[in-house]
Design a protein around this motif. Structure first.
Motif, PDB file in Angstrom:
ATOM      1  N   SER A 101      45.736  40.593  50.038  1.00  0.00           N
ATOM      2  CA  SER A 101      45.204  41.816  50.155  1.00  0.00           C
ATOM      3  C   SER A 101      44.012  41.939  51.181  1.00  0.00           C
ATOM      4  O   SER A 101      43.037  41.091  50.581  1.00  0.00           O
ATOM      5  CB  SER A 101      44.693  42.278  48.698  1.00  0.00           C
ATOM      6  OG  SER A 101      44.190  43.600  49.152  1.00  0.00           O
ATOM      7  N   GLY A 141      41.872  42.818  39.691  1.00  0.00           N
ATOM      8  CA  GLY A 141      42.830  43.505  40.418  1.00  0.00           C
ATOM      9  C   GLY A 141      42.152  43.434  41.857  1.00  0.00           C
ATOM     10  O   GLY A 141      41.573  42.700  42.013  1.00  0.00           O
ATOM     11  N   LYS A 185      44.867  45.938  41.638  1.00  0.00           N
ATOM     12  CA  LYS A 185      45.868  46.946  40.809  1.00  0.00           C
ATOM     13  C   LYS A 185      45.623  46.830  39.479  1.00  0.00           C
ATOM     14  O   LYS A 185      45.134  45.806  39.096  1.00  0.00           O
ATOM     15  CB  LYS A 185      47.250  46.469  41.341  1.00  0.00           C
ATOM     16  CG  LYS A 185      47.624  46.459  42.863  1.00  0.00           C
ATOM     17  CD  LYS A 185      48.941  45.895  42.913  1.00  0.00           C
ATOM     18  CE  LYS A 185      49.647  46.245  44.228  1.00  0.00           C
ATOM     19  NZ  LYS A 185      50.990  45.747  44.789  1.00  0.00           N
ATOM     20  N   LYS A 186      45.778  48.108  39.108  1.00  0.00           N
ATOM     21  CA  LYS A 186      45.298  47.995  37.465  1.00  0.00           C
ATOM     22  C   LYS A 186      46.304  46.996  36.795  1.00  0.00           C
ATOM     23  O   LYS A 186      47.378  47.376  36.607  1.00  0.00           O
ATOM     24  CB  LYS A 186      45.206  49.521  37.009  1.00  0.00           C
ATOM     25  CG  LYS A 186      44.660  49.497  35.497  1.00  0.00           C
ATOM     26  CD  LYS A 186      44.377  51.076  35.331  1.00  0.00           C
ATOM     27  CE  LYS A 186      43.543  51.264  34.177  1.00  0.00           C
ATOM     28  NZ  LYS A 186      43.276  52.653  33.553  1.00  0.00           N
ATOM     29  N   THR A 187      45.956  46.337  35.775  1.00  0.00           N
ATOM     30  CA  THR A 187      46.838  45.577  35.052  1.00  0.00           C
ATOM     31  C   THR A 187      45.872  45.559  33.583  1.00  0.00           C
ATOM     32  O   THR A 187      44.684  46.088  33.425  1.00  0.00           O
ATOM     33  CB  THR A 187      46.587  44.170  35.403  1.00  0.00           C
ATOM     34  OG1 THR A 187      45.259  43.432  35.340  1.00  0.00           O
ATOM     35  CG2 THR A 187      47.137  43.933  37.015  1.00  0.00           C
ATOM     36  N   ASN A 215      38.309  48.761  41.084  1.00  0.00           N
ATOM     37  CA  ASN A 215      39.088  47.748  41.512  1.00  0.00           C
ATOM     38  C   ASN A 215      39.577  46.939  40.409  1.00  0.00           C
ATOM     39  O   ASN A 215      40.283  45.805  40.343  1.00  0.00           O
ATOM     40  CB  ASN A 215      38.401  46.741  42.468  1.00  0.00           C
ATOM     41  CG  ASN A 215      38.366  47.310  43.999  1.00  0.00           C
ATOM     42  OD1 ASN A 215      39.347  48.003  44.375  1.00  0.00           O
ATOM     43  ND2 ASN A 215      37.232  47.170  44.722  1.00  0.00           N
TER      44      ASN A 215
END
Length: 459
Positions: free
Chosen positions: A93, A366, A368-370, A348
């Motif tokens: 990323s 992240g 990405k939402k986890t 983030n």
């Protein structure tokens, strides 16, 4: 060999070099610098069960194209692990990547480093040594309520007889009194260790007024911190200012013009955009999470404002140059004993780290939402160096000095109110966090309008 033949051979070699160079450029972005990737390995956080860990890497070279593989590699026996050992395969990323390591054995020492491979070979980051714990996943803190009730109201009193309206930031003075940024009441409240709640300043009316405590007005204050002299500094979000409350009871504006904007400068010549988190560095400067500007700012005691990280673009970018890094609504700030700044990067879904050298990396999380971090609201280092995180999705987390990530209390995505131990306790959008001298943690449980206490478990 005659001169004509020598020139022909040299010219052919030159043409071949040009062809190879342009051929590489046309393959979707190969490494035109002709170098093996150069990396930094990000810090490790270990899952409480001792079977998982989280790390990643950051490419310090400017070119990132042409990578065929990236990730981290690890071993319990090889102190300089390579891609022939266990490894992850991750997605880059921008300049950084996050890795989840699985299949670890509890109570085992491992060696881990990042790697990246291109056509010229594999580059490695530095090695990090870590030891997985025995299974700590079942432990939890004990949660109780100090003050507040379910009503969104503005009442002084004791314990449940007092009312708040979306309490946000917390700080504590040398006597153990907790000060609360009671956001929707636009007031600063004081809570004694016995749970007696009084109003320090602000009267429930939105406004902006400096002066004596009884006259001062605020607009949705968010975070606050207290220095050794008893001065309280407030992130006055709605007024886009940093305010100061002296022990003598005088409120003034340290920095900010009242307008939402971005400008470095001194006092009213500086502007913020919804400032949120505050923390002191070792020199007594205030570090500010300027959420609306996606920046990390510094304010001296004389009110001089500068920018230390971020570039105002909402995004996710680790970088060796702090002013080129990107954040997305930074919300909380904490500083470790070495002077590194940690940021609760709300959208983030990550905890970011700004080293004393200005390197911005991702500590955990992240973009990405986890379920690892969720939506981090506030962060805090206690006197022992443990890092605490309020997850607005309903949890209080800890990364202890052994780098173990523990879910202390609350239940992910289960908003509610309940005292109790571990996952049996419930929160609703927990925000501000502060630690007392005994090591207990206090939480502003914003949507429950309460101030909660967490007694830490023995590990």
């Amino acid at each position: 060999m005659n001169k004509t033949l020598t020139k022909a051979v040299s010219f052919s070699a030159f043409l071949l070099a040009i062809i190879l160079t342009f051929s590489g450029c046309n393959k979707g972005g190969s490494d035109v610098t002709g170098t093996i990737p150069v990396l930094v390995t990000t810090d490790v956080a270990i899952g409480a069960a001792g079977t998982t860990a989280y790390s990643g890497g950051f490419i310090t070279a400017t070119l990132t194209n042409g990578l065929s593989a990236i990730g981290v590699c690890w071993s319990a026996t090889n102190q300089t692990p390579t891609i022939t050992d266990s490894k992850t395969s991750d997605t880059l990323s921008t300049l950084g990547f996050s890795s989840k390591i699985t299949g670890l054995t509890p109570k085992t020492t491992y060696y881990l480093r990042s790697y990246a491979t291109n056509a010229l070979g594999t580059g490695y980051g530095g090695v990090i040594q870590f030891t997985t714990p025995a299974d700590l996943s079942a432990i939890g803190g004990t949660v109780s309520t100090l003050a507040g009730n379910s009503a969104s109201a503005f009442n002084d009193g004791t314990g449940s007889g007092a009312s708040f309206n979306s309490p946000q930031g917390l700080t504590m003075d040398a006597s153990g009194n907790i000060y609360v940024a009671d956001s929707f009441n636009s007031a600063i409240r004081k809570v004694t260790p016995a749970g007696v709640v009084t109003t320090l300043t602000g009267n429930g009316t939105i406004g902006y007024t400096d002066g004596l405590l009884a006259d001062a007005r605020f607009y949705a204050p968010q975070s606050l911190i207290v220095d050794a002299s008893g001065n309280i500094y407030v992130a006055d979000l709605g007024n886009n200012m940093i305010r100061k409350i002296t022990p003598a009871g005088v409120v003034s504006t340290l920095a900010g013009s009242g307008e939402a904007g971005y400008a470095d400068g001194t006092g009213a010549n500086a502007t913020f955009n919804t400032p949120r988190g505050l923390a002191f560095d070792s020199q007594g400067n205030i570090i500010v999470a300027d959420r609306g500007n996606n920046l990390i700012r510094k304010v001296t005691t004389a009110g001089v404002v500068t920018t230390i990280a971020g570039n105002r673009t909402a995004g996710y970018l680790d970088n060796s140059t702090a002013l080129s890094a990107q954040f997305n609504q930074p919300n909380g700030i904490a500083i470790d004993a070495q002077g590194n700044i940690y940021v609760a990067d709300l959208l983030n879904y990550a905890i970011r780290k700004i080293s004393t050298a200005g390197l911005v990396t991702t500590y955990i999380g992240g973009p990405k939402k986890t379920t690892i971090i969720g939506n981090p609201g506030a962060i805090l280092f206690d006197a022992k160096g443990n890092l605490f995180i309020t997850d607005q999705n309903g949890r209080v987390l800890e990364i202890n000095t052994n780098k173990v990530l523990i879910s202390l209390a609350g239940n992910l995505a289960t908003p509610g109110f309940a005292d109790g131990q571990g996952v049996s306790a419930l929160f609703n959008a927990p925000q501000g966090i502060v630690a007392d001298v005994s090591g207990n943690i206090w939480i502003a449980d914003s949507n429950n309008n309460r101030i909660r206490k967490v007694v830490l478990p023995a590990e």
